[in-house]
Design an enzyme around this catalytic site. Structure first.
Site, PDB file in Angstrom:
ATOM      1  N   ARG A 287      -6.313  -0.970   4.081  1.00  0.00           N
ATOM      2  CA  ARG A 287      -5.668  -2.142   3.504  1.00  0.00           C
ATOM      3  C   ARG A 287      -4.166  -1.968   3.732  1.00  0.00           C
ATOM      4  O   ARG A 287      -3.545  -1.062   3.195  1.00  0.00           O
ATOM      5  CB  ARG A 287      -5.957  -2.225   2.015  1.00  0.00           C
ATOM      6  CG  ARG A 287      -5.202  -3.328   1.280  1.00  0.00           C
ATOM      7  CD  ARG A 287      -5.438  -3.164  -0.218  1.00  0.00           C
ATOM      8  NE  ARG A 287      -4.781  -4.175  -1.024  1.00  0.00           N
ATOM      9  CZ  ARG A 287      -3.499  -4.141  -1.405  1.00  0.00           C
ATOM     10  NH1 ARG A 287      -2.703  -3.164  -1.017  1.00  0.00           N
ATOM     11  NH2 ARG A 287      -3.007  -5.085  -2.176  1.00  0.00           N
ATOM     12  N   ASP A 289      -0.783  -2.470   3.073  1.00  0.00           N
ATOM     13  CA  ASP A 289      -0.085  -2.927   1.873  1.00  0.00           C
ATOM     14  C   ASP A 289       1.269  -3.578   2.216  1.00  0.00           C
ATOM     15  O   ASP A 289       2.033  -3.051   3.027  1.00  0.00           O
ATOM     16  CB  ASP A 289       0.147  -1.720   0.959  1.00  0.00           C
ATOM     17  CG  ASP A 289       0.773  -2.108  -0.363  1.00  0.00           C
ATOM     18  OD1 ASP A 289       0.160  -2.917  -1.070  1.00  0.00           O
ATOM     19  OD2 ASP A 289       1.868  -1.605  -0.681  1.00  0.00           O
ATOM     20  N   GLU A 331      -2.518  -7.485   3.696  1.00  0.00           N
ATOM     21  CA  GLU A 331      -2.185  -7.960   2.347  1.00  0.00           C
ATOM     22  C   GLU A 331      -0.867  -8.714   2.433  1.00  0.00           C
ATOM     23  O   GLU A 331       0.208  -8.154   2.262  1.00  0.00           O
ATOM     24  CB  GLU A 331      -2.064  -6.807   1.352  1.00  0.00           C
ATOM     25  CG  GLU A 331      -1.946  -7.305  -0.088  1.00  0.00           C
ATOM     26  CD  GLU A 331      -0.622  -7.003  -0.803  1.00  0.00           C
ATOM     27  OE1 GLU A 331      -0.392  -7.586  -1.868  1.00  0.00           O
ATOM     28  OE2 GLU A 331       0.190  -6.218  -0.291  1.00  0.00           O
TER      29      GLU A 331
END
Ligand code: GLC
Ligand code: GLC
Length: 639
Positions: A287, A289, A331
């Site tokens: 993920r 960030d 994200e």
């Protein structure tokens, strides 16, 4: 002038021979050959991105040498089972597009106690049908103020309260055996202020000082702050924090999270090494960030700059060489046009869908599907080889990131509408069922976001009889619009807000903790009991998950809008033209009728996959309050 292609060819020849000289005897054998073949294939892409960022620097070639050495080290230490999985994934690039994919997300400590406790929860994850588990960052971080793990002190160590790096490795193996992909964060925009790089920078180590944005006085910070927005204004105004010695450091988020300076190529190489180390622990998906913030340029918003994309594509190309099975999830909680720009097979193959998330809550408040229907029709399509991660809420706040230019087409003023939504969700609007808490309420800009668990935002906390149906309605959309649906674990049994964060000085200033409750065993104990809200939510979700898993129409991302003719009823067709499922969802607490005319091209009776009931549509169709129908058009009898 050499063309980029020629430069790239020359650089490859150089890098390859420099690497084999450096490796000596190690540059032989199957591991090397596999690496060299992928290097040949993906180097041009890597080179093109990096040349754009750093090509003018005199140290560009030594930088490439060091980077490719890091890549080799990553590949060389990649465990055999992960290499085998790489090969499978390269042969089955659609693996994450299946109707069987289902995600869950949780904090290790709050949901499972520690990393070993996560292994104990695997049977439950399987019962729910999870094939993807995002664990909030388990890495070493400062003991108190750590942004829930998003301030990383060392990417090579695990937070001792959660276990050891060996526990994490063992967990990855156990999850893989259970058919569950592990998702870990790559927190690459910043490190914690106690990371050894930051510590060395403070002490004056010139190499480490250039890892961050450190300024002797306010002149540069003031210049940047003319154009950057404030992300956590409650904690510190602007984008910079002052050190005890008087200097200023760039801190987009909390003052203890120091932004890394990717203008310095040594930062890229160092973080590439950390990325591959995380990959080699057994992560299937990283993920990515805070992608929007990773490149800064004076005079801009310092968000979503072209160089940010180039950096991520360079990391992606490096993964194709050294950890080829790995995927990235973006994200980017920003304007929908900007969200889209991170999504491609060469950049992030997956992305949160913050627009759908925000519009689900918008629709629940307004009972009008206009904006959500528009988003599904105009902002849902993705490039081949990529997918949305669709969710109802995350560990973060709900921000109203819809496009003002979309809203104005319905006569909705974006600013005013956000004010309404904020009032609605913090229960300052007459008749609201929501019990949310404001996050980063900024009186200067009028900006505010919302915290709250799903249950508390839909009214379960105060016993609203329609709350369970609202939970199911929201999740039904995330489960049926494509990509990977992601459940915030706890929401599937209706866990309410937890206000105990207010007693903890390290958390009290951050209302997002209200929606990060501990696992409540009593609610899980009720999950088979249809006499309880927890049981009704759990059984309702399990039913949807099972139906979804057994219908190819729910694979992939293809979706066609279906005008229901009713302002409160969302409609779309999922799946290939020959096997569509028609989804209808009533976002109001009143029965809603769809006229016969909208069904004229469809068979006269449509079976609902969820309840099993046949629905005659020649006289139109009436949906009960908050009712969701998944109508099997292909399975319908007669035409
Ligand atoms: C991401 C995380 C959020 C964190 C921020 C800074 O947005 O989701 O929780 O505060 O990055 O790392
Ligand atoms: C990160 C933060 C979120 C914030 C957003 C702003 O995603 O976690 O709270 O709204 O950045 O872009």
């Amino acid at each position: 002038m050499l063309t980029l292609d020629n430069q790239s060819r020359l650089a490859l020849t150089h890098v390859r021979s420099a690497l084999s000289r450096r490796l000596g005897a190690a540059a032989r054998g199957r591991a090397w050959e596999a690496f060299a073949a992928r290097l040949d294939q993906h180097f041009p892409r890597l080179f093109a991105e990096l040349a754009g960022l750093y090509g003018q620097r005199p140290d560009f070639v030594p930088f490439l040498d060091e980077l490719l050495f890091t890549a080799w080290q990553g590949w060389q230490s990649r465990p055999v089972d992960l290499r085998a999985q790489d090969a499978q994934r390269e042969a089955d690039t659609d693996w994450f597009q299946r109707e069987t994919m289902l995600g869950g997300v949780c904090y290790v400590d709050l949901f499972c106690g520690n990393l070993r406790g996560v292994i104990d929860q695997i049977p439950y994850f399987q019962e729910l049908g999870l094939t993807y588990l995002h664990l909030m960052p388990p890495f070493k971080c400062p003991p108190d103020h750590n942004d829930g793990g998003y301030a990383v002190s060392s990417y090579r160590e695990v937070n001792p309260a959660l276990g050891t790096i060996e526990d994490l490795r063992a967990l990855a193996v156990a999850l893989r055996k259970a058919g569950i992909s592990l998702v870990l964060d790559f927190i690459f925009n910043h490190t914690a202020d106690d990371h050894e790089w930051a510590q060395a920078a403070v002490k004056g180590d010139p190499a480490r000082r250039d890892f961050y944005y450190l300024f002797d006085d306010r002149s540069q910070p003031d210049a940047y702050e003319k154009t950057v927005r404030e992300i956590f204004p409650d904690e510190h105004p602007g984008a910079f924090s002052q050190l005890p010695d008087g200097r200023w450091v760039w801190t987009t988020f909390h003052s203890y999270q120091w932004d890394l300076n990717y203008g310095n190529p040594a930062v890229f190489t160092a973080m590439a090494g950390e990325m591959l180390a995380i990959a080699n622990l057994g992560a299937d998906i990283l993920r990515m960030d805070a992608v929007a913030f990773i490149w800064k340029r004076l005079g801009t918003s310092c968000e979503n700059l072209p160089e940010a994309h180039a950096l991520i594509r360079a990391f992606n190309a490096l993964c194709r060489i050294a950890a080829p099975g790995l995927l990235f999830k973006s994200e980017a909680i920003v304007h929908p046009d900007d969200v889209m720009k991170y999504i491609s097979p060469q950049e992030c193959q997956l992305s949160y869908n913050p627009l759908q998330m925000a519009l689900l809550w918008n629709t629940l408040a307004t009972r009008e599907v206009n904006l959500l229907q528009q988003a599904l029709q105009e902002r849902h399509t993705l490039p081949a080889g990529t997918a949305w991660v669709n969710y109802v809420r995350s560990h973060d706040d709900i921000g109203w990131t819809f496009a003002d230019e979309d809203a104005i087409r319905f006569g909705i003023n974006g600013f005013d509408h956000r004010q309404f939504l904020n009032r609605f969700y913090v229960n300052r609007f007459p008749g609201s069922f929501a019990r949310g808490v404001p996050f980063q309420d900024n009186p200067v800009t009028g900006d505010c976001r919302i915290s709250g668990t799903c249950a508390s935002l839909v009214g379960l906390e105060q016993g609203d009889p329609l709350a369970v149906q609202r939970v199911l309605l929201l999740h039904s959309v995330a489960l049926s619009t494509g990509g990977i649906p992601l459940i915030y674990l706890g929401d599937e049994v209706g866990t309410p807000n937890d206000h105990r964060y207010l007693d903890d000085p390290a958390q009290a200033g951050d209302s997002r903790w209200v929606h990060r409750p501990r696992r409540v065993p009593a609610l899980y104990a009720q999950r088979e009991d249809a006499g309880t809200p927890a049981g009704r939510i759990h059984q309702g979700l399990r039913r949807m998950i099972e139906v979804r898993r057994s219908h190819a129409a729910f694979a992939g991302n293809a979706l066609t809008g279906f005008g229901s003719g009713n302002a409160s009823v969302l409609g779309y067709l999922r799946g290939l033209p020959d096997r569509p499922v028609l989804v209808l969802a009533n976002f109001s607490e009143h029965p809603q009728h769809c006229d016969a005319a909208v069904f004229s091209a469809l068979p006269p009776v449509l079976p609902d996959l969820l309840q099993g009931a046949p629905h005659p549509v020649r006289g139109g169709l009436t949906l009960k309050p908050y009712e969701v129908l998944w109508l099997d058009v292909a399975g319908a009898a007669g035409g």
